[in-house]
Design an enzyme around this catalytic site. Structure first.
Site, PDB file in Angstrom:
ATOM      1  N   GLY A  47       0.851  -1.194   0.000  1.00  8.53           N
ATOM      2  CA  GLY A  47       0.000   0.000   0.000  1.00  8.53           C
ATOM      3  C   GLY A  47       0.878   1.231   0.000  1.00  8.53           C
ATOM      4  O   GLY A  47       0.795   2.077   0.880  1.00  8.53           O
ATOM      5  N   LEU A 138      -2.597  -0.969   3.547  1.00  9.36           N
ATOM      6  CA  LEU A 138      -3.659  -1.083   2.559  1.00  9.36           C
ATOM      7  C   LEU A 138      -4.931  -0.395   3.034  1.00  9.36           C
ATOM      8  O   LEU A 138      -5.282  -0.482   4.211  1.00  9.36           O
ATOM      9  CB  LEU A 138      -3.985  -2.553   2.278  1.00  9.36           C
ATOM     10  N   TYR A 234     -17.276   5.214  13.903  1.00 13.79           N
ATOM     11  CA  TYR A 234     -15.958   4.739  13.489  1.00 13.79           C
ATOM     12  C   TYR A 234     -15.450   3.622  14.414  1.00 13.79           C
ATOM     13  O   TYR A 234     -15.574   2.448  14.108  1.00 13.79           O
ATOM     14  CB  TYR A 234     -14.940   5.890  13.416  1.00 13.79           C
ATOM     15  N   LYS A 243     -10.579  -2.777  12.759  1.00 13.05           N
ATOM     16  CA  LYS A 243      -9.350  -2.308  13.406  1.00 13.05           C
ATOM     17  C   LYS A 243      -9.027  -3.147  14.641  1.00 13.05           C
ATOM     18  O   LYS A 243      -7.865  -3.421  14.930  1.00 13.05           O
ATOM     19  CB  LYS A 243      -9.479  -0.827  13.774  1.00 13.05           C
ATOM     20  N   VAL A 273      -6.405  14.017   6.160  1.00  9.17           N
ATOM     21  CA  VAL A 273      -7.187  13.959   4.933  1.00  9.17           C
ATOM     22  C   VAL A 273      -6.565  12.910   4.013  1.00  9.17           C
ATOM     23  O   VAL A 273      -5.435  13.061   3.554  1.00  9.17           O
ATOM     24  CB  VAL A 273      -7.213  15.322   4.221  1.00  9.17           C
TER      25      VAL A 273
END
Length: 395
Positions: A47, A138, A234, A243, A273
């Site tokens: 990634g 990733l 989240y 996570k 961001v």
């Protein structure tokens, strides 16, 4: 051609090769300005083309003079059609790494697949022998499982109850209420399959089996926790379940690497961001208020500042400063009590009318466009540019 940004929601459909290259140059110069890091010398970044992964590759190469292999899935350019920003970023990275005599090769393909794992291992064995550090970064919304061929899609949903709170359209500055229905059916399981730790472990198992890891090799995956205001959607939602799985997998991988003295860690990073975070309701408003607060306190960091500090102050100085769950916390400045208290206060009053004063929506918007190579200082966007750029190691 002259390339202009064409934005649809939280995605920019075009990218600018010169802007992407200038972004990479800026990150390289920042890492060089901070001095050498006595770090790993052979690094694999999974990634590697944008965000924290790109910052990790740049910090490894230009901070520690490391040989790097980058794996990513990006769209090359074609006549009249710009490539993806990750493709242009990688082309620029390799160009500047090679100019300084650094080994840098890249593999463009589905990192979830067995084929790309095998191709990467073959390249390691042929060119580098073994790897000292593996960065797993990733951020894909979908995954085709390499064993079953089944395609899984992740979702961003709360678990158990409907979530409602403020959000902002960062293009217009309009603050509004967003409501997200809770996960149902296989939503949680699918999201964990895509974004959890299974693929990270598959990579590490394959590398170890092939004797492609050096004695004492380390691997790092990136995670996020965030504040109370985003927790329902989240960290306590479907992505949070993924996570949790990723973080638990670090201990499983460490057990598997014991025979070579290897270790696996999760680094909890700051809210920034990225293409992924731009898609999450509530997060743009939170980041806008966070940026304003951290900039006023002189502690704001972008991806490259975060990763350079992770390398220089945590990974390679002997003090990982792990939390009670064994995680590296490089989100420490974001989660400072004074920072969070200020953000909570601003959140309560945030509106369309006052956000330009109390938040940093301009900073958020600029960072978004920068991801695609636009609004980068020093780039002439009125000039013709050759969209046909090649990654040197693929040419």
């Amino acid at each position: 051609m002259i390339i202009e940004p064409r934005v649809r929601g939280f995605i920019c459909l075009t990218s600018h090769p010169k802007g992407c290259e200038q972004n990479v140059i800026n990150q390289i110069e920042y890492v060089k300005s901070k001095g050498k890091i006595e770090g790993a010398k052979k690094v694999l970044v999974i990634g590697a083309s944008t965000g924290f992964g790109l910052a990790s590759r740049i910090t490894s190469a230009f901070g520690s003079d490391a040989a790097t292999i980058g794996v990513f899935f990006d769209k090359p350019s074609s006549p009249g059609r710009p490539g993806s920003p990750g493709y242009y970023n990688t082309a620029a990275f390799e160009k500047h790494a090679h100019a300084e005599g650094l080994y840098a090769k890249s593999i463009n393909g589905d990192a979830f697949s067995n084929e790309i794992k095998t191709q990467t291992i073959n390249l390691i064995k042929e060119d580098l022998g073994q790897i000292d550090l593996v960065i797993y970064s990733l951020a894909s919304p979908v995954r085709t499982h390499p064993e079953t061929g089944k395609r899984f899609k992740s979702v961003l949903k709360p678990i158990g109850e409907v979530f409602s709170n403020k959000t902002v359209d960062f293009h217009t500055g309009k603050v509004s209420e967003v409501t997200i229905n809770p996960a149902e059916g296989d939503d949680v399981e699918n999201t964990v399959t895509v974004m959890g730790g299974e693929d990270w472990k598959m990579w590490m198992d394959a590398l170890k089996e092939a004797d492609a890891l050096s004695e004492g090799a380390t691997t790092i995956a990136y995670s996020y926790i965030g504040p109370e205001v985003t927790k329902p959607v989240y960290r306590n939602g479907t992505i949070g379940a993924a996570k949790d799985h990723l973080e638990a997998t670090a201990f499983t991988i460490t057990d598997h690497l014991k025979s070579i003295g290897g270790k696996a860690y999760v680094s909890v990073n700051k809210a920034l961001v990225t293409q992924a975070s731009s898609a999450i309701p509530v997060i743009p408003l939170y980041i806008s208020l966070l940026y304003k607060t951290m900039k006023e306190k002189g502690i704001h960091e972008g991806c490259i500042e975060q990763i350079q500090r992770l390398y220089s102050e945590r990974l390679f100085d002997g003090d990982l400063a792990l939390d009670d769950k064994g995680r590296i916390r490089i989100d420490d400045w974001e989660m400072r009590e004074d920072v969070q208290a200020e953000v909570v206060k601003l959140w309560e009053t945030a509106s369309t009318e006052n956000l330009p004063e109390i938040g940093d929506l301009e900073g958020y918007s600029n960072d978004f466009y920068n991801l695609f190579g636009f609004k980068v200082d020093g780039v002439n966007y009125d000039a013709e540019v050759d969209e046909m750029v090649e990654i040197p190691s693929e040419a």
